[in-house]
Motif scaffolding. Structure first.
Motif, PDB file in Angstrom:
ATOM      1  N   ILE A 112      92.977  34.251  80.577  1.00  0.00           N
ATOM      2  CA  ILE A 112      91.758  33.701  79.982  1.00  0.00           C
ATOM      3  C   ILE A 112      90.652  34.749  79.959  1.00  0.00           C
ATOM      4  O   ILE A 112      89.919  34.885  78.967  1.00  0.00           O
ATOM      5  N   PHE A 113      90.515  35.505  81.044  1.00  0.00           N
ATOM      6  CA  PHE A 113      89.456  36.505  81.135  1.00  0.00           C
ATOM      7  C   PHE A 113      89.816  37.794  80.400  1.00  0.00           C
ATOM      8  O   PHE A 113      88.935  38.495  79.908  1.00  0.00           O
ATOM      9  N   VAL A 114      91.106  38.098  80.328  1.00  0.00           N
ATOM     10  CA  VAL A 114      91.539  39.329  79.664  1.00  0.00           C
ATOM     11  C   VAL A 114      91.527  39.189  78.150  1.00  0.00           C
ATOM     12  O   VAL A 114      91.241  40.156  77.428  1.00  0.00           O
ATOM     13  N   LEU A 115      91.815  37.995  77.647  1.00  0.00           N
ATOM     14  CA  LEU A 115      91.982  37.784  76.212  1.00  0.00           C
ATOM     15  C   LEU A 115      90.778  38.219  75.379  1.00  0.00           C
ATOM     16  O   LEU A 115      90.963  38.932  74.381  1.00  0.00           O
ATOM     17  N   PRO A 116      89.535  37.847  75.711  1.00  0.00           N
ATOM     18  CA  PRO A 116      88.394  38.294  74.886  1.00  0.00           C
ATOM     19  C   PRO A 116      88.277  39.817  74.813  1.00  0.00           C
ATOM     20  O   PRO A 116      88.026  40.373  73.741  1.00  0.00           O
ATOM     21  N   THR A 117      88.481  40.481  75.959  1.00  0.00           N
ATOM     22  CA  THR A 117      88.405  41.949  75.974  1.00  0.00           C
ATOM     23  C   THR A 117      89.533  42.559  75.162  1.00  0.00           C
ATOM     24  O   THR A 117      89.330  43.536  74.431  1.00  0.00           O
ATOM     25  N   LEU A 118      90.729  41.970  75.282  1.00  0.00           N
ATOM     26  CA  LEU A 118      91.887  42.473  74.537  1.00  0.00           C
ATOM     27  C   LEU A 118      91.678  42.317  73.033  1.00  0.00           C
ATOM     28  O   LEU A 118      92.007  43.222  72.259  1.00  0.00           O
ATOM     29  N   ILE A 119      91.113  41.192  72.616  1.00  0.00           N
ATOM     30  CA  ILE A 119      90.832  40.966  71.192  1.00  0.00           C
ATOM     31  C   ILE A 119      89.812  41.975  70.684  1.00  0.00           C
ATOM     32  O   ILE A 119      89.980  42.582  69.619  1.00  0.00           O
ATOM     33  N   ALA A 120      88.733  42.170  71.462  1.00  0.00           N
ATOM     34  CA  ALA A 120      87.686  43.115  71.062  1.00  0.00           C
ATOM     35  C   ALA A 120      88.237  44.536  70.988  1.00  0.00           C
ATOM     36  O   ALA A 120      87.919  45.297  70.065  1.00  0.00           O
ATOM     37  N   THR A 149      91.356  45.405  70.459  1.00  0.00           N
ATOM     38  CA  THR A 149      92.272  45.490  69.315  1.00  0.00           C
ATOM     39  C   THR A 149      91.512  45.651  68.011  1.00  0.00           C
ATOM     40  O   THR A 149      91.845  46.509  67.181  1.00  0.00           O
ATOM     41  N   ILE A 150      90.466  44.834  67.832  1.00  0.00           N
ATOM     42  CA  ILE A 150      89.680  44.888  66.592  1.00  0.00           C
ATOM     43  C   ILE A 150      88.868  46.174  66.507  1.00  0.00           C
ATOM     44  O   ILE A 150      88.754  46.792  65.447  1.00  0.00           O
ATOM     45  N   GLY A 151      88.301  46.587  67.651  1.00  0.00           N
ATOM     46  CA  GLY A 151      87.395  47.735  67.641  1.00  0.00           C
ATOM     47  C   GLY A 151      88.055  49.087  67.771  1.00  0.00           C
ATOM     48  O   GLY A 151      87.451  50.108  67.413  1.00  0.00           O
ATOM     49  N   PHE A 152      89.305  49.123  68.277  1.00  0.00           N
ATOM     50  CA  PHE A 152      89.946  50.426  68.482  1.00  0.00           C
ATOM     51  C   PHE A 152      91.348  50.502  67.888  1.00  0.00           C
ATOM     52  O   PHE A 152      91.642  51.400  67.084  1.00  0.00           O
ATOM     53  N   LEU A 154      95.025  52.757  63.955  1.00  0.00           N
ATOM     54  CA  LEU A 154      96.262  52.680  63.174  1.00  0.00           C
ATOM     55  C   LEU A 154      95.987  52.852  61.682  1.00  0.00           C
ATOM     56  O   LEU A 154      96.740  53.530  60.974  1.00  0.00           O
ATOM     57  N   TRP A 155      94.895  52.252  61.202  1.00  0.00           N
ATOM     58  CA  TRP A 155      94.527  52.410  59.793  1.00  0.00           C
ATOM     59  C   TRP A 155      94.139  53.858  59.506  1.00  0.00           C
ATOM     60  O   TRP A 155      94.498  54.424  58.473  1.00  0.00           O
ATOM     61  N   GLY A 156      93.419  54.470  60.427  1.00  0.00           N
ATOM     62  CA  GLY A 156      93.042  55.877  60.271  1.00  0.00           C
ATOM     63  C   GLY A 156      94.253  56.787  60.296  1.00  0.00           C
ATOM     64  O   GLY A 156      94.320  57.774  59.548  1.00  0.00           O
ATOM     65  N   ALA A 157      95.233  56.470  61.164  1.00  0.00           N
ATOM     66  CA  ALA A 157      96.464  57.265  61.209  1.00  0.00           C
ATOM     67  C   ALA A 157      97.207  57.176  59.884  1.00  0.00           C
ATOM     68  O   ALA A 157      97.749  58.175  59.390  1.00  0.00           O
ATOM     69  N   TYR A 158      97.222  55.995  59.282  1.00  0.00           N
ATOM     70  CA  TYR A 158      97.863  55.832  57.967  1.00  0.00           C
ATOM     71  C   TYR A 158      97.117  56.649  56.906  1.00  0.00           C
ATOM     72  O   TYR A 158      97.738  57.353  56.092  1.00  0.00           O
ATOM     73  N   LEU A 159      95.792  56.585  56.921  1.00  0.00           N
ATOM     74  CA  LEU A 159      95.005  57.316  55.928  1.00  0.00           C
ATOM     75  C   LEU A 159      95.174  58.828  56.067  1.00  0.00           C
ATOM     76  O   LEU A 159      95.004  59.567  55.095  1.00  0.00           O
ATOM     77  N   SER A 160      95.510  59.303  57.264  1.00  0.00           N
ATOM     78  CA  SER A 160      95.655  60.746  57.465  1.00  0.00           C
ATOM     79  C   SER A 160      96.847  61.321  56.706  1.00  0.00           C
ATOM     80  O   SER A 160      96.950  62.540  56.552  1.00  0.00           O
ATOM     81  N   PHE A 161      97.731  60.462  56.252  1.00  0.00           N
ATOM     82  CA  PHE A 161      98.883  60.908  55.453  1.00  0.00           C
ATOM     83  C   PHE A 161      98.647  60.696  53.952  1.00  0.00           C
ATOM     84  O   PHE A 161      99.581  60.759  53.163  1.00  0.00           O
ATOM     85  N   ASN A 162      97.384  60.453  53.590  1.00  0.00           N
ATOM     86  CA  ASN A 162      97.051  60.161  52.195  1.00  0.00           C
ATOM     87  C   ASN A 162      95.906  61.039  51.697  1.00  0.00           C
ATOM     88  O   ASN A 162      95.101  61.541  52.494  1.00  0.00           O
ATOM     89  N   ARG A 163      95.858  61.203  50.386  1.00  0.00           N
ATOM     90  CA  ARG A 163      94.691  61.804  49.739  1.00  0.00           C
ATOM     91  C   ARG A 163      93.864  60.660  49.173  1.00  0.00           C
ATOM     92  O   ARG A 163      94.388  59.786  48.480  1.00  0.00           O
TER      93      ARG A 163
END
Length: 280
Positions: free
Chosen positions: A11-19, A21-24, A29-38
């Motif tokens: 219960i106490f870990v879930l809010p931090t884990l969600i934040a 995941t969303i914030g980092f 992962l999206w940035g890593a994908y973009l690094s292989f693109n122009r």
């Protein structure tokens, strides 16, 4: 009690884990994908494979910034922790006004990096004007200017952590060492510093990661000048992404490598320092 803790833990870990995941996790992962693109905007990409990563090592700017940042980090980590520890030792002695001095030393940490860089740039240029030069006329001036700036800003921060650690040293151990005839240096080396190993680990970790991630002070103080000789890694990534048309993918690739590099160095430092604590 343990069962209650286990039940409440998610219960106490879930809010931090969600934040986290969303914030980092998701942005990384999206940035890593973009690094292989122009790309110029993130919804219009063309896959280019490792081309962006190859371009990184074909330019000398990135390599220079990497070594410049590494050297700066080593120097700043040593000086900030040594001076912060010595000031903490002095301010744990019993004399009037210690709280006032602690507040004064800590206050620079509350000032933003851009403001600090601008103020110190004026100070350095005022001093160097006597020799008809400026902070950006030589990369060495910029390097030591950044070291002085970061010491002035962060010494007070690590000082507070060291003070908390020193005040946690059992007084009985100090008295026992005095009774055994240990001098001030022997008490410091054989009693205080070994107990402060966890505190030293924390302060080293904070100053190490801050040194590698330094951006706003570098931008305000030298902006990488002369040329790009005083440009640190974070500023190099920023200039690549926003300052070179068509190089957004390369800038993103640099950011991915930068994140991995800082993570490896930080975890390696934590591993070796903690292993040293366990061996004591």
């Amino acid at each position: 009690m343990k069962k209650t803790v286990r039940r409440a833990f998610p219960i106490f870990v879930l809010p931090t884990l969600i934040a986290f995941t969303i914030g980092f996790i998701v942005p990384f992962l999206w940035g890593a994908y973009l690094s292989f693109n122009r790309f110029t905007v993130i919804n219009n990409t063309t896959f280019v494979g490792l081309e962006n990563y190859k371009k990184i090592f074909t330019e000398n700017d990135f390599t220079h910034s990497l070594w410049y940042t590494a050297l700066f980090t080593v120097v700043s980590v040593i000086t900030i922790n040594v001076f912060g520890f010595l000031i903490a030792l002095a301010l744990t002695k019993r004399f009037r006004g210690t709280n006032v001095f602690r507040t004064i030393f800590f206050m620079p940490n509350l000032i933003g990096g851009i403001v600090l860089g601008t103020i110190w740039k004026m100070i350095f240029n005022g001093i160097l004007a006597h020799w008809s030069t400026t902070i950006v006329s030589n990369a060495k001036y910029g390097f030591w200017g950044l070291v002085i700036l970061m010491n002035w800003q962060q010494i007070g921060y690590v000082m507070i952590i060291y003070i908390a650690g020193i005040m946690g040293v059992p007084h009985e151990l100090i008295e026992s060492a005095e009774i055994d005839g240990a001098g001030a240096w022997q008490r410091l080396k054989n009693v205080v510093i070994p107990i402060l190993r966890p505190t030293i680990t924390i302060c080293t970790f904070l100053t190490l990661t801050n040194g590698f991630k330094l951006f706003d002070q570098n931008l305000a103080l030298t902006a990488g000048k002369p040329g790009k000789a005083s440009q640190m890694l974070a500023l190099n990534i920023y200039n690549t992404f926003y300052g070179r048309v068509g190089w957004q993918g390369v800038g993103q690739a640099k950011a991915v490598l930068f994140t991995i590099l800082v993570a490896i160095i930080a975890f390696a430092q934590l591993h070796f320092t903690r292993r040293g604590e366990e061996q004591m």
